[in-house]
Design an enzyme around this catalytic site. Structure first.
Site, mmCIF file in Angstrom:
data_model
loop_
_atom_site.group_PDB
_atom_site.id
_atom_site.type_symbol
_atom_site.label_atom_id
_atom_site.label_comp_id
_atom_site.label_asym_id
_atom_site.label_seq_id
_atom_site.Cartn_x
_atom_site.Cartn_y
_atom_site.Cartn_z
ATOM 1 N N ASP A 67 0.826 -1.211 0.000
ATOM 2 C CA ASP A 67 0.000 0.000 0.000
ATOM 3 C C ASP A 67 0.862 1.263 0.000
ATOM 4 O O ASP A 67 0.608 2.207 -0.759
ATOM 5 C CB ASP A 67 -0.915 -0.023 1.232
ATOM 6 C CG ASP A 67 -2.211 0.726 1.001
ATOM 7 O OD1 ASP A 67 -2.526 1.012 -0.173
ATOM 8 O OD2 ASP A 67 -2.910 1.027 1.980
ATOM 9 N N ASP A 89 -8.909 -2.096 2.645
ATOM 10 C CA ASP A 89 -8.649 -1.487 3.949
ATOM 11 C C ASP A 89 -9.692 -1.889 4.983
ATOM 12 O O ASP A 89 -9.529 -1.596 6.170
ATOM 13 C CB ASP A 89 -8.624 0.041 3.817
ATOM 14 C CG ASP A 89 -7.553 0.501 2.841
ATOM 15 O OD1 ASP A 89 -6.488 -0.124 2.797
ATOM 16 O OD2 ASP A 89 -7.804 1.477 2.106
#
Length: 378
Positions: free
Chosen positions: A194, A265
């Protein structure tokens, strides 16, 4: 005040929905474990033998190798979407719509079971080679297909959010982390993934790869079909482009911008929350079987009463709040896992060490039990 301006109504909506999805998906997963245990008991009573290691074939458990290679596979998929989006967007949209249909039907199933309970027949309805289904399953699937069709025709963000919610719950319920070791490997690798694609991809590809892929709309399959079949300028040409359900979006109170949170997420920390919920239940069963044996002497009774699920869920909320404040301060997209992973893993590891459970949780903590408690106080 300045602190208040850093979080608006769209972010509050994102907080609440993501936490509800994680809690609901975790409890659906735990309930599936109970149902599988009941089926195993029924099979053992009829067959005269019991296999405690049998599991539901639909449940996927991530091992250490998969946890290590998942960020690499996600990076390859991201690059394919970045470079070849125009070529694969229709296929990707159709596949996403099919998966979202199945996932949203799973999300609606408990409600449909409640609605059809008074009038549904006890036996499943046969559809030949397609299988046998209950009335509740048929109703949930029909409603899901209807919602997907409306989303394709309108492209409304609220319908996209509904499909994304179904994907989140289904992934949390059907994918399992077997140990804290695999959890740390997976979340640490995804944190690096990420951070790299949000912060450093622009230096290599002259564009923020993660943001571009997440926000790029796809051509509507109806529009593509009408152009391929030459159905005329007024047939299927007024449908909007589709923003794919790989994220949750909520408009601000002024309508000037949208708050966005990727389903990764939600799902990846949600898998950790699901793991600790299952461990809390396993530990409660073990304590009840051992007649309430006390914990280590250096840990207070109040600390022993705090569950790992509560601790990790609070850490998730704090991490999400920190990510939101950071994005508002820097006025740029932030890798949410950069904040979510430390705020969930570090308190969990600390509490497990203090309680003396770290060694047990680290490697394959679950064992088959002949009896299980179906109630967990949360």
């Amino acid at each position: 005040s300045r602190a208040y301006s850093l979080v608006d109504s769209s972010q509050v909506s994102t907080f609440l929905i993501s936490i509800l999805l994680i809690v609901y998906g975790s409890f659906r997963s735990l309930n599936m474990d109970f149902e599988n245990q009941d089926k195993e008991k029924d099979n053992s009573s009829t067959a005269g033998s019991f296999n405690g290691n049998s599991t539901n074939n639909s449940i996927q458990t991530i091992d250490s190798t998969q946890a290590l290679f998942l960020p690499i596979g996600a990076s390859v998929s991201l690059l394919v979407m970045f470079f070849f989006f125009d070529s694969v967007q229709v296929v990707f949209t159709i596949c996403t719509a099919v998966l979202a249909t199945i996932a949203f039907a799973f999300l609606l199933l408990p409600m449909c079971q409640y609605l059809t309970r008074p009038c549904s027949p006890p036996n499943k309805i046969s559809f030949g080679c397609c299988g046998r289904f209950t009335a509740a399953e048929l109703l949930s699937f029909s409603l899901s297909v209807m919602l997907v069709l409306i989303w394709v025709l309108t492209g409304h963000w609220l319908l996209m959010d509904a499909l994304a919610m179904g994907l989140c719950v289904a992934m949390i319920a059907f994918v399992r982390l077997p140990s804290l070791k695999v959890s740390c490997l997976l979340l640490s690798g995804l944190l690096i993934y990420d951070v790299f694609w949000v912060f450093f991809s622009a230096y290599i590809f002259n564009s923020n790869v993660m943001v571009k892929v997440a926000t790029q709309p796809a051509d509507n399959p109806l529009d593509v079909l009408s152009r391929k079949l030459h159905l005329g300028p007024n047939v299927g040409r007024d449908v909007p482009r589709l923003s794919l359900p790989g994220k949750l979006v909520f408009p601000s109170s002024t309508g000037s911008h949208f708050s966005m949170l990727g389903i990764g997420d939600i799902v990846m920390p949600g898998l950790l929350l699901c793991f600790v919920l299952r461990y809390d239940n396993y530990k409660k069963q073990a304590n009840s079987d051992s007649c309430g044996a006390p914990g280590p002497g250096n840990i207070s009774g109040r600390m022993q009463k705090v569950s790992y699920f509560h601790c990790t869920l609070i850490g998730y909320f704090v991490g999400l709040l920190t990510a939101t404040v950071a994005s508002r301060i820097h006025r740029a997209a932030q890798p949410a896992l950069l904040y979510l992973v430390p705020f969930t893993l570090l308190p969990l590891l600390t509490m497990a060490y203090l309680k003396g459970d770290l060694r047990r949780m680290w490697s394959e903590p679950f064992h088959s039990k002949s009896s299980s408690s179906r109630f967990l106080e949360v």
